[in-house]
Design a protein around this motif. Structure first.
Motif, PDB file in Angstrom:
ATOM      1  N   MET B   1       0.839  -1.215   0.000  1.00  0.00           N
ATOM      2  CA  MET B   1       0.000   0.000   0.000  1.00  0.00           C
ATOM      3  C   MET B   1       0.861   1.248   0.000  1.00  0.00           C
ATOM      4  N   HIS B   2       1.153   1.727  -1.207  1.00  0.00           N
ATOM      5  CA  HIS B   2       1.980   2.922  -1.297  1.00  0.00           C
ATOM      6  C   HIS B   2       1.128   4.168  -1.456  1.00  0.00           C
ATOM      7  N   ALA B   5       1.666   6.875   1.172  1.00  0.00           N
ATOM      8  CA  ALA B   5       2.876   7.657   0.928  1.00  0.00           C
ATOM      9  C   ALA B   5       2.641   8.680  -0.181  1.00  0.00           C
ATOM     10  N   ILE B   6       1.954   8.257  -1.216  1.00  0.00           N
ATOM     11  CA  ILE B   6       1.690   9.170  -2.330  1.00  0.00           C
ATOM     12  C   ILE B   6       0.752  10.285  -1.892  1.00  0.00           C
ATOM     13  N   SER B   9       2.643  12.793   0.082  1.00  0.00           N
ATOM     14  CA  SER B   9       3.427  13.638  -0.811  1.00  0.00           C
ATOM     15  C   SER B   9       2.529  14.683  -1.479  1.00  0.00           C
ATOM     16  N   LEU B  10       1.319  14.266  -1.827  1.00  0.00           N
ATOM     17  CA  LEU B  10       0.340  15.202  -2.382  1.00  0.00           C
ATOM     18  C   LEU B  10       0.020  16.310  -1.386  1.00  0.00           C
ATOM     19  N   VAL B  39      -1.206   3.684  -9.353  1.00  0.00           N
ATOM     20  CA  VAL B  39      -1.935   4.178  -8.190  1.00  0.00           C
ATOM     21  C   VAL B  39      -3.396   3.789  -8.319  1.00  0.00           C
ATOM     22  N   MET B 105       0.103  10.363 -12.716  1.00  0.00           N
ATOM     23  CA  MET B 105      -0.495  10.599 -11.402  1.00  0.00           C
ATOM     24  C   MET B 105      -0.091  12.026 -11.078  1.00  0.00           C
ATOM     25  N   MET B 106      -1.044  12.896 -11.235  1.00  0.00           N
ATOM     26  CA  MET B 106      -0.673  14.288 -11.294  1.00  0.00           C
ATOM     27  C   MET B 106      -1.584  15.179 -10.482  1.00  0.00           C
TER      28      MET B 106
END
Ligand SMILES: Nc1nc2c(ncn2[C@@H]2O[C@H](COP(=O)(O)OP(=O)(O)OP(=O)(O)O)[C@@H](O)[C@H]2O)c(=O)[nH]1
Ligand SMILES: [Mg+2]
Ligand SMILES: [Zn+2]
Ligand SMILES: [Zn+2]
Lengths: 276, 124
Positions: B1-2, B5-6, B9-10, B39, B105-106
């Motif tokens: 499950m990343h 973390a993403i 960061s967002l 994602v 992924m933006m």
């Protein structure tokens, strides 16, 4: 737009992702800011920074990824042995190990007299660029020609995180089945080289057809070469060693043509966000 | 499950933007996700309340735009839609394509709540 961060606006997708003016109608007291940065903007920057570290020292960085137990550590051990056998090979290796809980893999590498740095990722399912940067501060890159990064065994998460490597090598072990590229396209698409590992098991697990794996790789438009390799009976080893040597050479040639600016400073990056 | 973390960061990016612009709060965050980004949008949504708690974006709406997969054929030059594990050219069937959209992924935009601008209000 900043051009170093790996943000993924391309000529091709630009018109799809730039929303057609709907953000402009903002009420008073509100401001809409158009950004267009990767969600992993920070990571991508650190990865680029790591790459500069590697480049400054002429070091090739290879990121090894696979599902758990596909044979990453065994491959590294066999590689170290193989390079050791070849007395006129002067390639100096270091290994960065990402592991959830243990030092086992790093210990296995150290037994061969090779420098190994363990990153305890705790519960993280992937390595990220910050962890590698941390590890690099404990590694004198001037001493090495190649740094292998053994990522956490996982076919999903590590694919999204650039570490600053030059090459991604993805292992697909025979017991896993030949359809994995179709099931994990994100991972296999980032592979620069795919290795069918534990190839000594092909005669026993004969449902695994290397042609099928290659077909699935083509279906995801992968141009990565595919090698069969066994760390156990050492078949395919010389092909792999050749690949390593080639990569080191082409990296050197590239850096001769594109020299790195010698002065490396941890300068502050500032980004202008595009305003609407 | 990343995805957590993403998501974190967002949130860092969003907080920086809000801070730079003296926002009172963040009202919405628009992100674009392609099927080949690695994602899972749903996992990102699940992680969002946790990652945004206590930040300036705590009450912001997370809007996810799903971006399509598009490939461009290196052989016949045509562009077509494709499936994540079937990135072949619809026109000529060749596998040698390049992805032109679908792995994004933006963070696309954020909407900020600001102090009401008195001068522009006066125009009404
Ligand atoms: N038959 C066979 N077994 C292998 C080969 N390579 C590795 N193995 C076995 O597969 C198991 C896992 O190997 P590792 O090298 O630890 O795999 P790994 O990918 O490093 O595993 P994690 O780091 O835990 O993800 C061990 O029992 C190895 O002995 C091979 O080429 N042939
Ligand atoms: Mg291992
Ligand atoms: Zn540094
Ligand atoms: Zn075509």
């Amino acid at each position: 737009m900043c051009d170093t961060c790996g943000c993924n606006v391309t000529h091709g997708n630009e018109n799809l992702i730039r929303p057609g003016g709907k953000l402009h109608k903002t009420e008073s007291g509100k401001e809409a800011v158009s950004v267009l940065h990767s969600l992993l903007h920070e990571n991508d920057h650190t990865a680029q920074h790591n790459r500069e570290h590697f480049d400054q020292h002429n070091v090739l960085a290879v990121n090894l990824m696979s599902s758990p137990g596909a044979g990453k550590t065994a491959l590294l051990e066999a590689t170290i042995q193989q390079l050791g056998l070849n007395s006129n090979s002067k390639i100096k290796i270091a290994v960065i190990e990402g592991d959830l809980e243990t030092e086992n893999d790093a210990e296995r590498i150290r037994k061969h007299g090779v420098k190994a740095i363990q990153i305890a990722t705790g519960s993280a399912c992937h390595l990220d660029a910050h962890m590698i940067h941390q590890a690099l501060h404990n590694l004198d890159l001037a001493e090495f020609d190649i740094v292998f990064i053994e990522n956490v065994g996982n076919l999903v998460c590590p694919a999204s995180f650039d570490l600053g490597q030059h090459q991604n090598v993805v292992l697909l072990s025979v017991p896993e089945g030949d359809d994995k590229p179709a099931k994990y396209p994100v991972m296999f698409r980032v592979a620069d080289l795919v290795m069918i590992s534990k190839s000594d098991l092909l005669p026993i697990l004969d449902d695994f057809k290397p042609e099928n794996a290659k077909r699935y790789l083509r279906d995801i438009a992968s141009t990565a070469p595919v090698m069969e390799i066994s760390s156990k009976d050492k078949s395919g080893m010389s092909q792999w060693i050749n690949w390593i040597n080639q990569q080191i050479e082409s990296r050197k040639t590239y850096l001769e043509q594109h020299p790195v600016v010698a002065d490396h400073s941890h300068h502050h990056h500032d980004h202008e966000e595009a305003r609407t | 499950m990343h995805e957590l973390a993403i998501c974190q960061s967002l949130m860092d990016q969003v907080e920086n933007i809000a801070l730079e612009r003296n926002a009172l709060s963040v009202t919405s965050i628009v992100i674009g996700i392609g099927p080949l980004s690695g994602v899972e949008a749903q996992l990102l949504k699940n992680a969002y309340p946790l990652a945004s708690a206590g930040t300036i974006a705590e009450h912001a709406e997370l809007v996810i735009e799903y971006l399509p997969i598009r490939v461009k054929c290196t052989q016949c030059d045509s562009e077509s839609d494709a499936l994540p594990n079937k990135l072949i050219c619809k026109q000529c069937g060749d596998w040698r394509t390049t992805l032109i959209s679908g792995d994004e992924m933006m963070l696309m935009s954020v909407e900020l709540e600001k102090q009401k601008d008195v001068t522009s209000e006066a125009v009404h």
